[in-house]
Design an enzyme around this catalytic site. Structure first.
Site, PDB file in Angstrom:
ATOM      1  N   ARG A   1      -8.364  -4.485  -7.641  1.00  0.00           N
ATOM      2  CA  ARG A   1      -7.871  -4.310  -9.014  1.00  0.00           C
ATOM      3  C   ARG A   1      -8.439  -5.384  -9.934  1.00  0.00           C
ATOM      4  O   ARG A   1      -7.749  -5.941 -10.784  1.00  0.00           O
ATOM      5  CB  ARG A   1      -6.346  -4.282  -9.054  1.00  0.00           C
ATOM      6  CG  ARG A   1      -5.770  -3.088  -8.311  1.00  0.00           C
ATOM      7  CD  ARG A   1      -4.333  -2.787  -8.670  1.00  0.00           C
ATOM      8  NE  ARG A   1      -3.923  -1.522  -8.071  1.00  0.00           N
ATOM      9  CZ  ARG A   1      -2.820  -0.862  -8.407  1.00  0.00           C
ATOM     10  NH1 ARG A   1      -2.022  -1.353  -9.331  1.00  0.00           N
ATOM     11  NH2 ARG A   1      -2.534   0.279  -7.839  1.00  0.00           N
TER      12      ARG A   1
ATOM     13  N   HIS B   1       3.486   6.962  -7.946  1.00  0.00           N
ATOM     14  CA  HIS B   1       2.693   6.409  -6.856  1.00  0.00           C
ATOM     15  C   HIS B   1       2.615   4.888  -6.909  1.00  0.00           C
ATOM     16  O   HIS B   1       2.349   4.248  -5.889  1.00  0.00           O
ATOM     17  CB  HIS B   1       1.299   7.035  -6.857  1.00  0.00           C
ATOM     18  CG  HIS B   1       1.293   8.426  -6.303  1.00  0.00           C
ATOM     19  ND1 HIS B   1       1.147   8.706  -4.971  1.00  0.00           N
ATOM     20  CD2 HIS B   1       1.468   9.623  -6.919  1.00  0.00           C
ATOM     21  CE1 HIS B   1       1.216  10.008  -4.780  1.00  0.00           C
ATOM     22  NE2 HIS B   1       1.417  10.590  -5.936  1.00  0.00           N
ATOM     23  N   GLU B   2       2.842   4.307  -8.065  1.00  0.00           N
ATOM     24  CA  GLU B   2       2.844   2.854  -8.167  1.00  0.00           C
ATOM     25  C   GLU B   2       4.193   2.250  -7.786  1.00  0.00           C
ATOM     26  O   GLU B   2       4.248   1.178  -7.175  1.00  0.00           O
ATOM     27  CB  GLU B   2       2.484   2.420  -9.603  1.00  0.00           C
ATOM     28  CG  GLU B   2       1.052   2.713 -10.002  1.00  0.00           C
ATOM     29  CD  GLU B   2       0.046   1.857  -9.252  1.00  0.00           C
ATOM     30  OE1 GLU B   2       0.420   0.783  -8.747  1.00  0.00           O
ATOM     31  OE2 GLU B   2      -1.136   2.276  -9.170  1.00  0.00           O
ATOM     32  N   SER B   3       5.277   2.907  -8.155  1.00  0.00           N
ATOM     33  CA  SER B   3       6.581   2.249  -8.019  1.00  0.00           C
ATOM     34  C   SER B   3       7.715   3.168  -7.591  1.00  0.00           C
ATOM     35  O   SER B   3       8.844   2.694  -7.461  1.00  0.00           O
ATOM     36  CB  SER B   3       6.969   1.621  -9.366  1.00  0.00           C
ATOM     37  OG  SER B   3       7.198   2.649 -10.329  1.00  0.00           O
TER      38      SER B   3
ATOM     39  N   TYR C   1      -5.324   7.663  -3.080  1.00  0.00           N
ATOM     40  CA  TYR C   1      -4.607   7.510  -4.344  1.00  0.00           C
ATOM     41  C   TYR C   1      -5.044   8.580  -5.348  1.00  0.00           C
ATOM     42  O   TYR C   1      -4.214   9.249  -5.959  1.00  0.00           O
ATOM     43  CB  TYR C   1      -4.867   6.118  -4.902  1.00  0.00           C
ATOM     44  CG  TYR C   1      -4.142   5.770  -6.185  1.00  0.00           C
ATOM     45  CD1 TYR C   1      -2.863   5.227  -6.153  1.00  0.00           C
ATOM     46  CD2 TYR C   1      -4.737   5.967  -7.426  1.00  0.00           C
ATOM     47  CE1 TYR C   1      -2.196   4.887  -7.318  1.00  0.00           C
ATOM     48  CE2 TYR C   1      -4.081   5.638  -8.595  1.00  0.00           C
ATOM     49  CZ  TYR C   1      -2.815   5.097  -8.548  1.00  0.00           C
ATOM     50  OH  TYR C   1      -2.164   4.769  -9.714  1.00  0.00           O
TER      51      TYR C   1
END
Length: 460
Positions: free
Chosen positions: A52, A311-313, A443
């Site tokens: 990232r 999908h992140e949290s 992802y």
């Protein structure tokens, strides 16, 4: 700005250096005076990588803590392979090797082992799901297929173990040139093979990705590893060893160890069925109003924002990943800061969603030359997850090897996965180095799939 504390620090180091050597060389006092520590390491999942768009890695973060404590800038020198580490050190291309160098008598005349020192060994990696029998003793390996890479240290160790056991081990080879040690661990997790062998620290890190493996069966003697400096830099060696002796039980060190070798990585969603049942028909999350507001403001489908957030949290405003990405949209602190968000504001739902929408739109616009809107979104999602530097590398590789740099599936996607291999991440067209691409491939696929599902669930 005049800093008397720093002047005193350098003066003390100079005195120490004089006591250790009659001739003034290039040791820690000179390093401190130049404000830069040159660190030699490898691009691996345990030492140094970019994720990232942030520099990360267990060894990198440890040596950075040392450098930060002494007010030094870190200059990273990436060696192409393990044999080049010591060569670069002795050629004065760096000041310290921050990597697990085996402690060997043959090198003791040219290097000083110091700093981060560990004891490791090789272990069997085996699947450990409900119906699997987990081996508890090396004698149980007799008559079983054990996969290794030909010519590796694991092949050598298994041949030695076979002699120690009086024969009976069935060594099998995974000979494809696109395989590395961690691929065999992935194959064990997926049920393609039953057993492989890895260094304990590599196996432990991979257990954080693949929770269905067991890494507890030891198959070799202990091997001590350590960081290293040149023989003519004893003050630097003493400083690193004293520092590590002081911090190796400190909370920061324990957090780093847990972060890399214990915390689960990747996406692990909870069962959402109960959560969905609590929502009104057509509602995706409690934050739909913000997704709609900022999706409209930045020109991004609000259901795509919702899919990214899930999908992140899993829609947890207080969520934080192992890498430090926080809040509903999983923003890295440095990314959030660039978007004007500081501190705990990252965890305010509206603020986080606004920044996430702005960032995703920026990434989509970055790939405007791709032409196809769907491909733009896929490239943007891959960049959101893995970092734009790695996607730029994968596109450059695709172009070099006659694939389509403007198509994700089977093209850029293929090369993002190949960036785990030395011959690809060391290619001159690559700038961001090693990358473990499976998570990014999954992802993109999963966010797109959930986005399509959200489209059928809720209208604009």
């Amino acid at each position: 700005m005049f800093n008397p504390g720093r002047i005193l620090f350098v003066f003390i180091l100079l005195l120490l250096s004089c006591n250790r050597s009659k001739e003034a060389g290039y040791d820690f006092p000179q390093i401190a005076a130049k404000d830069t520590l040159r660190v030699i390491t490898l691009n691996t999942s345990t030492s140094y990588f970019i994720y990232r768009d942030q520099e990360m890695g267990y060894h990198y973060e440890m040596i950075k803590s040392f450098a930060d404590e002494h007010g030094l800038e870190l200059q990273v020198v990436v060696a192409q392979n393990t044999s080049a580490l010591i060569q670069l050190l002795l050629n004065n291309s760096g000041d310290v090797v921050a990597y697990s160098v085996p402690v060997e008598n043959a090198l003791k005349d040219s290097v000083l082992y110091c700093g981060l020192s560990e004891v490791s060994h090789q272990v069997v990696v085996q699947r450990a799901e409900r119906d699997d029998t987990v081996l508890q003793d090396v004698t149980e390996l007799i008559g079983r297929d054990i996969y290794v890479l030909r010519g590796s240290k694991y092949e050598q160790r298994m041949n030695n173990l076979n002699q120690e056991l009086g024969g009976g081990l069935r060594l099998r080879y995974a000979d494809r040139d696109t395989l590395v040690e961690e691929d065999l661990i992935r194959m064990v997790s997926g049920g393609e093979i039953r057993y492989t062998v890895a260094d304990e620290y590599v196996a432990r890190l991979n257990h954080t990705y693949f929770r269905n493996i067991d890494v507890g069966l030891k198959v070799s003697f202990d091997q001590r590893t350590s960081w290293a400096v040149r023989k003519d830099t004893p003050v630097l060696a003493d400083s690193l060893t004293a520092w590590f002796g002081r911090v190796n039980r400190a909370p920061h060190y324990l957090r780093l160890t847990k972060r890399y070798f214990e915390e689960a990585k990747g996406f692990h969603a909870d069962n959402q069925s109960t959560f969905v049942a609590m929502l009104a028909p057509g509602q995706i999350s409690p934050w739909d109003a913000y997704f709609k507001q900022y999706g409209k403001q930045y020109g991004v489908d609000w259901r795509l924002l919702a899919s990214v957030s899930y999908h992140e949290s899993t829609f947890d405003p207080d969520g934080q990943s192992w890498a430090g990405a926080g809040g509903l949209m999983g923003l890295m602190p440095a990314t959030a800061a660039a978007l004007g968000i500081a501190g705990n504001d990252l965890y305010i739902p509206e603020t986080n969603i606004r920044a996430g929408a702005e960032y995703l739109k920026m990434l989509i616009d970055t790939f405007s030359s791709v032409g196809n809107e769907t491909e733009q979104v896929k490239m943007a999602l891959a960049s959101y997850n893995g970092g734009i530097g790695h996607i730029a590398d994968a596109r450059a590789l695709a172009e070099k090897y006659a694939a389509d740099k403007n198509v994700w599936d089977g093209n850029v996607e293929r090369f993002i996965q190949l960036k785990r291999l030395e011959q690809y991440y060391n290619d001159p067209v690559c700038k961001a180095g090693y990358f473990r691409g499976d998570e990014t491939v999954n992802y993109v696929r999963d966010v797109i799939s959930r986005w399509q599902a959200y489209k059928s669930l809720s209208s604009l």
